[in-house]
Design a protein around this motif. Structure first.
Motif, PDB file in Angstrom:
ATOM      1  N   ASP A 296     -27.597   4.630  -3.428  1.00  0.00           N
ATOM      2  CA  ASP A 296     -27.256   5.855  -1.325  1.00  0.00           C
ATOM      3  C   ASP A 296     -25.921   5.569  -1.004  1.00  0.00           C
ATOM      4  OD1 ASP A 296     -28.741   7.920  -3.489  1.00  0.00           O
ATOM      5  OD2 ASP A 296     -30.745   7.425  -1.936  1.00  0.00           O
ATOM      6  N   GLY A 297     -25.067   6.214  -0.156  1.00  0.00           N
ATOM      7  CA  GLY A 297     -24.372   6.215  -0.047  1.00  0.00           C
ATOM      8  C   GLY A 297     -22.867   4.866   0.385  1.00  0.00           C
ATOM      9  N   MET A 298     -23.023   4.490  -1.094  1.00  0.00           N
ATOM     10  CA  MET A 298     -22.140   3.325  -1.457  1.00  0.00           C
ATOM     11  C   MET A 298     -20.737   4.098  -2.218  1.00  0.00           C
ATOM     12  SD  MET A 298     -23.614   1.001  -0.317  1.00  0.00           S
ATOM     13  CE  MET A 298     -22.509  -0.729  -1.053  1.00  0.00           C
ATOM     14  N   ASP A 299     -20.789   5.327  -1.973  1.00  0.00           N
ATOM     15  CA  ASP A 299     -19.885   6.028  -2.208  1.00  0.00           C
ATOM     16  C   ASP A 299     -18.341   6.113  -1.761  1.00  0.00           C
ATOM     17  OD1 ASP A 299     -21.519   7.314  -5.179  1.00  0.00           O
ATOM     18  OD2 ASP A 299     -22.224   9.181  -3.758  1.00  0.00           O
ATOM     19  N   LEU A 300     -17.043   5.779  -2.108  1.00  0.00           N
ATOM     20  CA  LEU A 300     -16.023   5.237  -1.591  1.00  0.00           C
ATOM     21  C   LEU A 300     -14.556   5.902  -1.995  1.00  0.00           C
ATOM     22  CD1 LEU A 300     -15.009   3.918   1.071  1.00  0.00           C
ATOM     23  CD2 LEU A 300     -14.307   2.009  -0.443  1.00  0.00           C
ATOM     24  N   VAL A 301     -14.480   7.239  -1.646  1.00  0.00           N
ATOM     25  CA  VAL A 301     -13.084   7.722  -1.585  1.00  0.00           C
ATOM     26  C   VAL A 301     -12.105   6.863  -1.502  1.00  0.00           C
ATOM     27  CG1 VAL A 301     -11.757   9.384  -1.950  1.00  0.00           C
ATOM     28  CG2 VAL A 301     -14.080  10.263  -1.728  1.00  0.00           C
ATOM     29  N   ILE A 302     -11.525   6.661  -3.105  1.00  0.00           N
ATOM     30  CA  ILE A 302     -10.181   5.877  -3.597  1.00  0.00           C
ATOM     31  C   ILE A 302      -9.220   6.355  -3.874  1.00  0.00           C
ATOM     32  CG2 ILE A 302      -9.447   4.051  -4.414  1.00  0.00           C
ATOM     33  CD1 ILE A 302     -11.454   3.073  -2.679  1.00  0.00           C
ATOM     34  N   VAL A 303      -7.894   6.020  -2.717  1.00  0.00           N
ATOM     35  CA  VAL A 303      -6.505   7.297  -3.166  1.00  0.00           C
ATOM     36  C   VAL A 303      -5.570   6.329  -3.877  1.00  0.00           C
ATOM     37  CG1 VAL A 303      -7.031   9.274  -1.375  1.00  0.00           C
ATOM     38  CG2 VAL A 303      -5.764   6.974  -0.922  1.00  0.00           C
ATOM     39  N   THR A 304      -4.707   6.825  -4.471  1.00  0.00           N
ATOM     40  CA  THR A 304      -3.769   6.274  -4.692  1.00  0.00           C
ATOM     41  C   THR A 304      -1.537   6.898  -4.520  1.00  0.00           C
ATOM     42  OG1 THR A 304      -4.060   5.801  -7.145  1.00  0.00           O
ATOM     43  CG2 THR A 304      -1.222   5.308  -6.856  1.00  0.00           C
ATOM     44  N   ARG A 305      -1.307   6.301  -3.951  1.00  0.00           N
ATOM     45  CA  ARG A 305      -0.398   6.560  -2.919  1.00  0.00           C
ATOM     46  C   ARG A 305       1.680   6.609  -3.471  1.00  0.00           C
ATOM     47  NH1 ARG A 305      -2.932  10.392  -2.131  1.00  0.00           N
ATOM     48  NH2 ARG A 305      -4.090  11.497   0.427  1.00  0.00           N
ATOM     49  N   ASP A 306       2.313   7.265  -3.474  1.00  0.00           N
ATOM     50  CA  ASP A 306       3.361   6.470  -3.551  1.00  0.00           C
ATOM     51  C   ASP A 306       4.102   6.511  -1.868  1.00  0.00           C
ATOM     52  OD1 ASP A 306       2.703   7.007  -6.389  1.00  0.00           O
ATOM     53  OD2 ASP A 306       4.156   8.476  -6.630  1.00  0.00           O
ATOM     54  N   ILE A 307       4.796   5.434  -2.485  1.00  0.00           N
ATOM     55  CA  ILE A 307       5.937   4.941  -0.990  1.00  0.00           C
ATOM     56  C   ILE A 307       7.401   4.478  -1.024  1.00  0.00           C
ATOM     57  CG2 ILE A 307       5.517   3.642   0.944  1.00  0.00           C
ATOM     58  CD1 ILE A 307       2.375   3.853   1.236  1.00  0.00           C
ATOM     59  N   THR A 308       8.304   4.570  -0.539  1.00  0.00           N
ATOM     60  CA  THR A 308       9.178   4.412  -1.158  1.00  0.00           C
ATOM     61  C   THR A 308       9.334   3.778  -0.456  1.00  0.00           C
ATOM     62  OG1 THR A 308      10.469   7.125  -0.946  1.00  0.00           O
ATOM     63  CG2 THR A 308      11.549   5.861  -0.694  1.00  0.00           C
ATOM     64  N   ILE A 309      10.336   2.590  -0.851  1.00  0.00           N
ATOM     65  CA  ILE A 309      10.724   1.204  -0.178  1.00  0.00           C
ATOM     66  C   ILE A 309      12.113   1.587   0.832  1.00  0.00           C
ATOM     67  CG2 ILE A 309      10.410  -1.719  -0.316  1.00  0.00           C
ATOM     68  CD1 ILE A 309       8.951  -0.834  -3.376  1.00  0.00           C
ATOM     69  N   ASN A 310      11.732   1.096   2.002  1.00  0.00           N
ATOM     70  CA  ASN A 310      12.994   0.467   2.743  1.00  0.00           C
ATOM     71  C   ASN A 310      12.845   0.052   3.632  1.00  0.00           C
ATOM     72  OD1 ASN A 310      11.389   2.465   4.698  1.00  0.00           O
ATOM     73  ND2 ASN A 310      12.447   4.449   4.193  1.00  0.00           N
ATOM     74  N   SER A 311      11.737  -0.994   4.030  1.00  0.00           N
ATOM     75  CA  SER A 311      11.755  -1.920   4.961  1.00  0.00           C
ATOM     76  C   SER A 311      12.385  -3.172   4.236  1.00  0.00           C
ATOM     77  CB  SER A 311      10.741  -2.144   5.024  1.00  0.00           C
ATOM     78  OG  SER A 311       9.949  -3.861   5.412  1.00  0.00           O
ATOM     79  N   PRO A 312      13.817  -3.503   5.260  1.00  0.00           N
ATOM     80  CA  PRO A 312      14.148  -4.688   5.378  1.00  0.00           C
ATOM     81  C   PRO A 312      13.823  -6.023   4.630  1.00  0.00           C
ATOM     82  CG  PRO A 312      15.056  -3.806   7.418  1.00  0.00           C
ATOM     83  CD  PRO A 312      14.276  -2.916   6.962  1.00  0.00           C
ATOM     84  N   ALA A 313      12.358  -6.005   5.256  1.00  0.00           N
ATOM     85  CA  ALA A 313      11.785  -7.616   5.012  1.00  0.00           C
ATOM     86  C   ALA A 313      11.547  -6.776   3.185  1.00  0.00           C
ATOM     87  CB  ALA A 313      10.672  -7.584   5.589  1.00  0.00           C
ATOM     88  N   LEU A 314      11.788  -6.453   2.685  1.00  0.00           N
ATOM     89  CA  LEU A 314      11.350  -6.255   1.217  1.00  0.00           C
ATOM     90  C   LEU A 314      12.623  -6.127   0.649  1.00  0.00           C
ATOM     91  CD1 LEU A 314       8.113  -3.867   1.485  1.00  0.00           C
ATOM     92  CD2 LEU A 314       7.908  -6.084   1.416  1.00  0.00           C
ATOM     93  N   VAL A 315      13.102  -5.411   0.901  1.00  0.00           N
ATOM     94  CA  VAL A 315      14.178  -4.442  -0.050  1.00  0.00           C
ATOM     95  C   VAL A 315      15.279  -6.725   0.037  1.00  0.00           C
ATOM     96  CG1 VAL A 315      16.666  -3.670  -0.303  1.00  0.00           C
ATOM     97  CG2 VAL A 315      14.486  -1.996   1.157  1.00  0.00           C
TER      98      VAL A 315
END
Length: 563
Positions: A296-315
């Protein structure tokens, strides 16, 4: 049949949708290994219905075709622009060879059978399904210096030749590109389309709708702490590798949830929720304690999200460089499930280099994802809504481009509404791939535009031209129709042989796209897409189609000059 004619007169849209329903029903019937397909079936049924007498406005045809070709361009824009370059020389050669072979075929047949210039040009327009030839040929006839009544007769014959040959011009291209070409290559369009797509994915596994792996890479497990008693959360999470990390997301002690901190020391009897890569979770299990089915109480919602990469630190950085430079506290609780470029998955290899506009899929809690997204780029909010502002402007831009006319001497060159909508779709699709926060069009919506647009366009052509074509064949004999068949089939066969043995096409799906585009054979291309099951044939089609609109349009004055 009077009552049926009256129904179609009052509501011509009934004839249109009856053609679609009957055409797709016939298109499913298999004759051995041959299957007509929904597009060709719609054309055939429309010709039959046209014998009753149906009047359909040209605007309907234009709208349907614009929707089809814009959707095709939008889906293929990113891949199209990446494919331009020296590798496009084959497609250019294909379009040139088909135009030249089509011109020579028309001229030779016209002289063999004593056709006048009007009939020859009309057969070229219908047999090669390039309506613009009617305009360029008629203009050229008007400048021959003939008597007015002779000019009118020849220009009328252009329309007659076109009406008789256009139907088979569409149907014959389907036969060659969809049925003959795969037999000639010895491989199916579908198999080679899947092969080409697999090469683009570079080994990345893609699951279809409703498919999931039996042993998922990311898992969650609940454990009761025994062996790990006395250790901190950081000590338990630390030994896992970067390739197989795991994180403790929840801790319950004495029936109550407590805050999760790296320095929190676990006690015997605590219940913890572990989330992470399956390899990391499984390997850490023995060091924690027995697994529980639930708590009990250990349920957790996990989500998946798509993110467009535009950070100069990554490109411009590789995956390995990004992993090394990312702080542990930022990466904690976040799992990369995939990277896409132009909607095509990239392999998650250490040397994979990230480009601006790439989309990364992240897995984790909503709170963790919001924290990380700020340092990556723009979150793509999932939606089943179509951005009609973006796509409405895209179609408008395409139709405006299609209105532009460039004249070389007396020859008008124009992309037309089809070429303009295709170009606009390519550009808007490319822009959308770089700015995924706008221009959403769900796959189902795009598929509907393609299927309804093309089949509806072909059906309207059949409803408009079918009656006149059949009547002309009945009064003038089959000679014009048979000559048109040769004009349709022979250039395609010549170009097919040239493409296989000179240009060295190996992939049937790519070859079929290029061949149909070099003849601006939209119905054939629609059937090719249906057989392929993906957009692999679209890029070669887009290149040859654009060139064919120019090259085939130029045939009008040349036929008039030499026939």
């Amino acid at each position: 049949m009077v009552w049926l004619h009256e129904i179609f007169r009052q509501s011509p849209e009934i004839a249109l949708f009856l053609s679609l329903a009957g055409g797709y029903a016939i298109g499913k019937v298999q004759f051995g290994k041959f299957q007509l397909g929904g597009v060709a079936g719609s054309l055939l049924v429309a010709v039959l219905i046209s014998q009753v007498g149906v009047s359909v406005d040209n605007g309907v045809k234009s709208v349907l075709f614009a929707l089809f070709i814009y959707a095709v361009g939008f889906e293929s824009g990113p891949q199209f622009f990446r494919s331009l370059g020296r590798q496009s020389l084959r497609e250019i050669a294909m379009a040139v060879v088909l135009a030249l072979s089509g011109l020579l075929t028309v001229i030779v047949l016209a002289r063999m059978f004593g056709l006048d210039k009007g009939l020859a040009a009309g057969i070229a327009a219908g047999g090669l399904t390039q309506s613009a030839i009617i305009g360029t040929a008629s203009a050229a006839i008007g400048k021959l210096g003939l008597a007015a009544d002779e000019v009118q007769r020849l220009q009328g014959n252009v329309a007659v030749g076109y009406a008789v040959t256009y139907i088979f011009g569409s149907f014959g291209a389907i036969i060659v590109c969809v049925n003959i070409l795969p037999k000639f290559m010895g491989r199916s369009i579908r198999d080679d389309a899947m092969k080409a797509e697999a090469e683009l994915l570079a080994g990345a596994q893609v699951f279809g709708p409703g498919e999931v792996p039996a042993a998922p890479d990311l898992v969650g497990r609940i454990y009761r702490v025994t062996t790990a008693a006395g250790k901190t959360i950081a000590q338990i999470e630390g030994p896992t590798t970067k390739d197989a990390p795991m994180t403790i997301e929840r801790v319950k002690r004495a029936g109550a949830l407590i805050g999760v901190q790296p320095d929190l020391r676990l006690e015997s009897g605590d219940v913890i929720l572990v989330v992470g890569r399956r390899a990391g979770v499984v390997s850490s299990a023995q060091g924690i304690g027995p697994e529980l089915q639930s708590s009990d109480g250990m349920d957790l919602v996990i989500v998946t999200r798509d993110i467009t990469i535009n950070s100069p630190a990554l490109v411009g950085k590789t995956v390995a460089e990004i992993r090394a430079a990312t702080a542990d506290d930022l990466r904690h609780g976040i799992y990369v499930t995939g990277i896409k470029r132009a909607d095509k998955p990239l392999p998650l290899l250490p040397d994979t280099r990230i480009e601006a506009g790439d989309v990364v899929s992240l897995y984790g809690t909503d709170q963790d994802l919001q924290r990380v997204a700020k340092s990556i780029g723009t979150v793509i909010v999932p939606s089943d809504k179509t951005d009609f502002v973006f796509h409405g402007l895209g179609i408008v831009a395409g139709l405006l481009i299609g209105l532009a006319v460039i004249r070389i001497d007396s020859i008008p060159l124009t992309l037309g509404s089809g070429g303009g909508a295709l170009l606009s779709g390519l550009l808007f699709g490319w822009y959308r791939s770089r700015n995924l926060a706008i221009g959403n069009m769900p796959t189902a919506a795009s598929t509907l535009l393609r299927d309804l647009g093309l089949a509806g366009f072909v059906a309207v052509v059949g409803l408009q031209s079918g009656l006149q074509a059949v009547q002309t064949i009945a009064t003038s004999g089959l000679s014009i129709f048979l000559i048109g068949m040769v004009v349709t089939i022979l250039p395609l066969l010549i170009t097919m042989v040239f493409g296989r043995y000179v240009l060295k096409y190996e992939n049937t799906a790519i070859f079929a796209g290029a061949l149909s585009g070099s003849r601006s054979a939209n119905p054939a291309f629609g059937e090719i897409l249906d057989k392929a099951g993906n957009t692999i044939p679209t890029t070669p089609f887009a290149i040859t189609y654009a060139l064919a609109n120019v090259f085939l349009t130029l045939l009008g004055p040349l036929v008039v000059a030499f026939a």
